[in-house]
Scaffold this motif. Structure first.
Motif, PDB file in Angstrom:
ATOM      1  N   ARG A 171      75.186  16.187  14.459  1.00 19.95           N
ATOM      2  CA  ARG A 171      75.240  16.002  15.877  1.00 19.95           C
ATOM      3  C   ARG A 171      74.392  15.157  16.272  1.00 19.95           C
ATOM      4  O   ARG A 171      72.996  15.384  16.022  1.00 19.95           O
ATOM      5  CB  ARG A 171      75.132  17.564  16.539  1.00 19.95           C
ATOM      6  N   ARG A 172      74.781  14.576  17.302  1.00 19.79           N
ATOM      7  CA  ARG A 172      73.886  13.870  18.284  1.00 19.79           C
ATOM      8  C   ARG A 172      73.390  14.494  19.376  1.00 19.79           C
ATOM      9  O   ARG A 172      72.280  14.272  19.800  1.00 19.79           O
ATOM     10  CB  ARG A 172      74.496  12.270  18.591  1.00 19.79           C
TER      11      ARG A 172
ATOM     12  N   ASP B  62      80.176  15.790  22.384  1.00 22.70           N
ATOM     13  CA  ASP B  62      79.979  14.375  22.216  1.00 22.70           C
ATOM     14  C   ASP B  62      79.005  13.755  23.144  1.00 22.70           C
ATOM     15  O   ASP B  62      78.885  12.290  23.074  1.00 22.70           O
ATOM     16  CB  ASP B  62      81.145  13.757  21.691  1.00 22.70           C
TER      17      ASP B  62
ATOM     18  N   ARG C 260      65.645  16.834  11.664  1.00 19.19           N
ATOM     19  CA  ARG C 260      66.777  16.560  12.576  1.00 19.19           C
ATOM     20  C   ARG C 260      66.093  16.727  14.065  1.00 19.19           C
ATOM     21  O   ARG C 260      66.720  15.986  15.060  1.00 19.19           O
ATOM     22  CB  ARG C 260      67.636  17.617  12.496  1.00 19.19           C
TER      23      ARG C 260
ATOM     24  N   TYR D 135      66.004  13.991  16.917  1.00 20.76           N
ATOM     25  CA  TYR D 135      66.916  14.370  18.159  1.00 20.76           C
ATOM     26  C   TYR D 135      66.087  14.037  19.388  1.00 20.76           C
ATOM     27  O   TYR D 135      66.336  13.480  20.268  1.00 20.76           O
ATOM     28  CB  TYR D 135      67.323  15.723  18.257  1.00 20.76           C
TER      29      TYR D 135
ATOM     30  N   ARG E   6      66.031  10.217  20.056  1.00 19.20           N
ATOM     31  CA  ARG E   6      67.363   9.812  20.557  1.00 19.20           C
ATOM     32  C   ARG E   6      67.066  10.287  21.948  1.00 19.20           C
ATOM     33  O   ARG E   6      67.731   9.365  22.939  1.00 19.20           O
ATOM     34  CB  ARG E   6      68.400  10.482  19.924  1.00 19.20           C
TER      35      ARG E   6
END
Length: 205
Positions: A147-148, A153, A180, A184, A187
């Motif tokens: 998952r982003r 999404d 992760r 995250y 990001r």
């Protein structure tokens, strides 16, 4: 709108929500180190004596997660809250997970590290809080597989609330074993709408 806050605190979370919806607002610093949050004029806004507080017309909204959720409702076109009921339910789930399961152990660590006077600090509770955080962090780490974003999404209120906490956890070296969550974090803070990282905000204050 006006946002009362202080650099490097959960005010960053409210700032994130305001930036994501591209709101026009005035930022008013409340210096916690000088006790400005206890002044009568501020206590009238929030009797808890805590920041942040958002003022929108006659509405007075304390609590950073509540501010983000309010902004998501006020600006539906920005899609911080999905239109789909199932996804909305997931946003509520992960916001509550963040503020109960992740934020509370971080607060315990902070209080017993330097907020409480030395005679009230309990070193053992710091270690217990770290264990509690890491147990719940495993849940989020697993959820982020493939998952982003936390829900769907695109970025939602769940991300605005949670990314700040992961940065907080990073400040006390609690995400070193969670790749992760680390990815995250990078990001989320690479977004042009993201606020300053906690350390940057404190340095700039």
């Amino acid at each position: 709108m006006k946002l009362y806050g202080f650099a490097g605190t959960r005010s960053q979370r409210a700032l994130w929500g305001l930036k994501e919806v591209d709101a026009d607002f005035e930022y008013i610093s409340v210096n916690l180190l000088q006790g400005e949050q206890k002044r009568p004029e501020f206590m009238r806004l929030n009797p808890a004596g805590k920041i942040p507080v958002l003022i929108d017309g006659d509405r007075v909204i304390p609590e950073s997660a509540a501010i983000v959720l309010y902004l998501a409702e006020k600006y539906p076109q920005k899609a911080l809250m999905p239109a789909d009921l199932d996804q909305r339910a997931q946003v509520f789930r992960w916001v509550m997970f963040a503020v109960t399961e992740l934020e509370q152990p971080l607060w315990r660590i902070t209080r017993h590290s330097f907020l409480y006077p030395p005679e009230k600090r309990i070193a053992a509770d710091i270690e217990l809080a770290k264990e509690d955080f890491e147990t719940m962090a495993k849940v989020l780490e697993s959820h982020l597989d493939g998952r982003r974003f936390i829900v769907g999404d695109a970025l939602t209120a769940a991300d605005c609330v949670t990314a700040f906490l992961i940065d907080w956890a990073n400040e006390v070296r609690l995400i070193d074993a969670f790749p992760r969550m680390q990815a995250y974090l990078e990001r989320m803070y690479s977004r042009p709408e993201a606020p300053q990282r906690i350390a940057q905000a404190r340095e700039a204050a």
